[in-house]
Design a protein around this motif. Structure first.
Motif, short mmCIF file in Angstrom:
data_model
loop_
_atom_site.label_atom_id
_atom_site.label_comp_id
_atom_site.label_asym_id
_atom_site.label_seq_id
_atom_site.Cartn_x
_atom_site.Cartn_y
_atom_site.Cartn_z
N GLN A 1 0.84 -1.20 0.00
CA GLN A 1 0.00 0.00 0.00
C GLN A 1 0.87 1.25 0.00
OE1 GLN A 1 -2.41 -0.74 3.46
NE2 GLN A 1 -4.08 -1.58 2.25
N GLU A 2 1.88 1.26 0.83
CA GLU A 2 2.79 2.41 0.89
C GLU A 2 3.53 2.58 -0.43
OE1 GLU A 2 5.03 5.65 2.32
OE2 GLU A 2 3.29 4.70 3.25
N LEU A 3 3.99 1.49 -1.01
CA LEU A 3 4.70 1.57 -2.28
C LEU A 3 3.78 2.05 -3.40
CD1 LEU A 3 6.91 -1.63 -2.06
CD2 LEU A 3 7.68 0.75 -1.94
N ASP A 4 2.53 1.58 -3.41
CA ASP A 4 1.56 2.04 -4.41
C ASP A 4 1.36 3.55 -4.31
OD1 ASP A 4 1.23 -0.50 -5.44
OD2 ASP A 4 -0.63 -0.90 -4.36
N ALA A 5 1.26 4.06 -3.09
CA ALA A 5 1.10 5.51 -2.89
C ALA A 5 2.34 6.26 -3.38
CB ALA A 5 0.83 5.81 -1.42
N ARG A 6 3.51 5.72 -3.12
CA ARG A 6 4.74 6.37 -3.58
C ARG A 6 4.84 6.36 -5.09
NH1 ARG A 6 9.61 4.57 0.50
NH2 ARG A 6 8.58 5.18 2.42
N MET B 1 5.13 9.56 -7.50
CA MET B 1 6.22 9.73 -8.46
C MET B 1 5.68 9.93 -9.87
SD MET B 1 9.00 7.06 -6.95
CE MET B 1 10.34 7.56 -8.01
N GLN B 2 4.62 9.23 -10.22
CA GLN B 2 4.02 9.42 -11.54
C GLN B 2 3.46 10.83 -11.67
OE1 GLN B 2 1.38 6.02 -11.53
NE2 GLN B 2 2.77 4.86 -12.84
N ALA B 3 2.83 11.34 -10.61
CA ALA B 3 2.31 12.70 -10.63
C ALA B 3 3.45 13.70 -10.77
CB ALA B 3 1.51 12.97 -9.35
N LEU B 4 4.54 13.45 -10.08
CA LEU B 4 5.70 14.33 -10.18
C LEU B 4 6.23 14.34 -11.60
CD1 LEU B 4 7.95 16.09 -8.97
CD2 LEU B 4 9.12 13.99 -8.34
N ARG B 5 6.35 13.16 -12.20
CA ARG B 5 6.86 13.05 -13.57
C ARG B 5 5.99 13.85 -14.54
NH1 ARG B 5 6.34 7.42 -15.44
NH2 ARG B 5 4.25 8.13 -15.87
#
Length: 155
Positions: free
Chosen positions: A100-105, A109-113
């Motif tokens: 769950q934590e990794l999915d959120a990260r 990161m995709q939003a940042l990209r």
């Protein structure tokens, strides 16, 4: 007199653990101090590790590489049984919490990209686009920092 079965099976020395994991012995001792691994002592006081501790140390290394804190790792490892070697089911259950934590990260990161070259809602007002995406520093109402990358929407 019954001997401790953990002592009878000898366990692995800290040097052997270091060889098998690639970790320095000082790192293994640090993880012990942090309560992440729990070696036992032989009759002569030598520190010994169960073979299952190899998996624990590998989990620690991977988790730290993914940016998890010692406290988060300790919390996760506390869910493993202490009285027996953890099974595949135990490790699967433990890893679900990290998923769950990794999915959120990953989402962050995709939003940042996607947004890095545009408005990130930081309140800098330095880009010409800011007047379009963040007029009058509207993102500031949502809090400090790059609000849109952190998950807030510009609506």
């Amino acid at each position: 007199m019954l001997k401790n079965s953990r002592v009878e099976k000898r366990g692995l020395t800290i040097g052997q653990m270091s060889e098998r994991t690639g970790l320095a012995t000082s790192a293994i001792r640090f993880y012990e101090e942090q309560g992440l691994v729990h070696p036992f002592r032989t009759d002569t006081g030598q520190r010994r590790y169960d073979r299952a501790d190899l998996r624990r140390l590998s989990f620690i290394m991977i988790s730290q590489g993914l940016g998890f804190s010692i406290a988060q790792i300790r919390e996760s490892l506390s869910k493993l049984p202490e009285n027996r070697t953890p099974t595949k089911a135990d490790w699967t259950r433990l890893s679900k919490g990290f998923q769950q934590e990794l999915d959120a990260r990953i989402e962050q990161m995709q939003a940042l990209r996607e947004r890095l070259d545009g408005c990130i809602g930081c309140g800098c007002l330095s880009l010409k686009k800011c007047t379009l995406y963040n007029p009058r520093d509207r993102a500031r109402q949502k809090g400090a920092g790059p609000r849109y990358v952190m998950g807030d929407s510009p609506d």
